[in-house]
Design a protein around this motif. Structure first.
Motif, short mmCIF file in Angstrom:
data_model
loop_
_atom_site.label_atom_id
_atom_site.label_comp_id
_atom_site.label_asym_id
_atom_site.label_seq_id
_atom_site.Cartn_x
_atom_site.Cartn_y
_atom_site.Cartn_z
N TRP A 77 5.52 -9.35 2.48
CA TRP A 77 3.66 -9.35 2.49
C TRP A 77 3.25 -8.51 1.28
N ALA A 78 3.60 -9.17 0.11
CA ALA A 78 2.69 -8.44 -1.51
C ALA A 78 1.74 -9.36 -1.07
N MET A 79 0.98 -8.48 -1.95
CA MET A 79 -0.51 -9.54 -1.92
C MET A 79 -0.34 -9.39 -3.68
N VAL A 80 -1.07 -10.32 -4.20
CA VAL A 80 -1.29 -10.56 -5.77
C VAL A 80 -3.24 -9.83 -6.02
N PHE A 81 -3.89 -9.33 -6.03
CA PHE A 81 -5.10 -8.90 -6.10
C PHE A 81 -5.67 -9.67 -7.75
N PRO A 82 -6.04 -10.97 -7.14
CA PRO A 82 -6.47 -11.47 -8.61
C PRO A 82 -7.17 -10.42 -9.94
N LEU A 83 -8.04 -9.82 -9.41
CA LEU A 83 -9.27 -9.20 -9.31
C LEU A 83 -8.52 -7.47 -10.42
N VAL A 84 -7.14 -7.48 -10.58
CA VAL A 84 -7.09 -6.29 -10.76
C VAL A 84 -5.69 -6.59 -12.16
N ASP A 85 -4.98 -7.25 -11.20
CA ASP A 85 -3.20 -8.10 -11.95
C ASP A 85 -3.24 -9.20 -11.61
N ALA A 86 -2.15 -9.85 -11.85
CA ALA A 86 -0.91 -10.19 -11.07
C ALA A 86 0.16 -10.19 -10.90
N ILE A 87 0.20 -8.54 -10.79
CA ILE A 87 1.08 -8.02 -9.84
C ILE A 87 0.87 -8.17 -8.51
N PRO A 88 2.38 -8.26 -7.80
CA PRO A 88 2.53 -8.54 -5.37
C PRO A 88 2.23 -6.52 -5.52
#
Length: 257
Positions: free
Chosen positions: A160-171
Motif C-alpha cells: 500500500w506504499a504511495m507516491v507523493f508526486p509533489l515530493v518525489d517518485a519514491i513509494p
C-alpha cells in the motif's frame, strides 16, 4: 503502488475567496465536538452538575483558541525556535502552515483550566469530558493533511506504499492515513466505550494520554521526520520525544489512587 490523488487544496472557490479543505476539516472537527459532547453531558454525572449546551459551546470556543494559539506557538518553540525568535512576527502567519499537536494540547489544557475555574468544578471533570471527543477531531485533521499531501511517510516497499508526486517518485508510507486510523478512529472508539462507565476522575484523560502517546510514538517510525529537524537523540523524532511524557503521565493517571 498507489499514487497520491493530488487533490486541489481549495475545496470551494468563490471569486478570489477560497475555502481550503484543511479549514473545512477544522470545521467538521468542531461540529463533531458539539454533536458528541451533547450526548456526553446527558450522562447522569454531568446532568447532576447542571451542564448545558451553552456550557459546551463556551468550552469549545475556549478550546479553539487553545488549539490555534497553542498549536502555533508550540510549533514555533518545539520545531523552529531559532527562526521564530529571529522573526517573531512570522508566528502570526498561520496561513503559511506549521501547527504542533503537542502545543495545541497545552493550549487546550489551559483552556480547560480556565473553564473548570469558571464552572467551579474539578479540572479532571472537564478533561474527562473532552478526552473522548478529541480523537475524532484529530481524524479530520489528518484527513486534511492527506488531502494536502503533507506530513508524508518514510520510503517503504509495502503493497500500500504511495507516491507523493509533489515530493518525489519514491513509494512511501501514507502515514497521514495511519494517524487517521489509529490516533483518530481507533483511539476515539476505545475512549468512547471506556468513558460510558463511571470512572475515577482523571482515568479517561489518562487513557487518552497513554493511547495517543503510544499511537503517535509508533506511527512516527513510519513518518518522515521534518527535513529541517531530522531525528534527535536515540534516533527518535521530535514527535516521539514529546509523546513520551504523555505516555508516562497517562500511566500515572490510570493507576493513581
Amino acid at each position: 503502488m498507489l499514487i497520491h490523488p493530488q487533490i486541489d487544496p481549495v475545496a470551494i472557490q468563490i471569486g478570489s475567496f477560497g475555502i481550503h479543505w484543511y479549514g473545512l476539516m477544522y470545521l467538521l472537527a468542531f461540529v463533531q465536538f458539539i454533536v458528541l459532547g451533547r450526548l456526553c453531558i446527558k450522562r447522569p454525572y454531568y446532568q447532576a452538575l447542571g451542564w448545558t449546551t451553552k456550557d459546551l459551546e463556551d468550552l469549545l470556543f475556549a478550546g479553539v483558541l487553545g488549539v490555534v494559539l497553542g498549536g502555533r506557538i508550540g510549533y514555533s518553540l518545539f520545531y523552529m525556535p531559532e527562526f521564530y525568535l529571529a522573526n517573531p512576527l512570522s508566528i502570526l502567519k498561520v496561513w503559511e502552515g506549521g501547527m504542533s499537536f503537542h502545543g495545541g494540547l497545552l493550549g487546550v489544557i489551559l483552556a480547560m483550566v480556565w473553564f473548570a475555574r469558571r464552572q467551579k468544578t474539578s479540572f479532571w471533570t472537564v478533561s474527562d469530558l473532552v478526552a473522548p471527543l478529541v480523537p475524532f477531531g484529530l481524524a479530520f485533521g489528518r484527513l486534511g493533511n492527506f488531502i494536502n499531501g503533507e506530513l508524508w511517510g518514510r520510503p517503504t516497499d509495502l503493497p500500500w506504499a504511495m507516491v507523493f508526486p509533489l515530493v518525489d517518485a519514491i513509494p512511501r508510507h501514507p502515514s497521514q492515513i495511519y494517524q487517521l486510523l489509529f490516533e483518530g478512529i481507533l483511539l476515539g472508539l476505545i475512549l468512547w466505550v471506556y468513558a460510558r462507565k463511571p470512572r475515577r476522575l482523571g482515568q479517561v484523560s489518562g487513557l487518552f494520554l497513554l493511547g495517543y502517546g503510544i499511537c503517535r510514538f509508533l506511527v512516527e517510525f513510519a513518518r518522515e521526520p521534518d527535513a529541517f529537524l531530522g531525528l534527535l537523540g536515540l534516533g527518535l523524532s521530535m514527535g516521539q520525544w514529546l509523546s513520551i511524557p504523555m505516555i508516562l503521565f497517562g500511566i500515572y493517571l490510570l493507576n493513581r489512587k
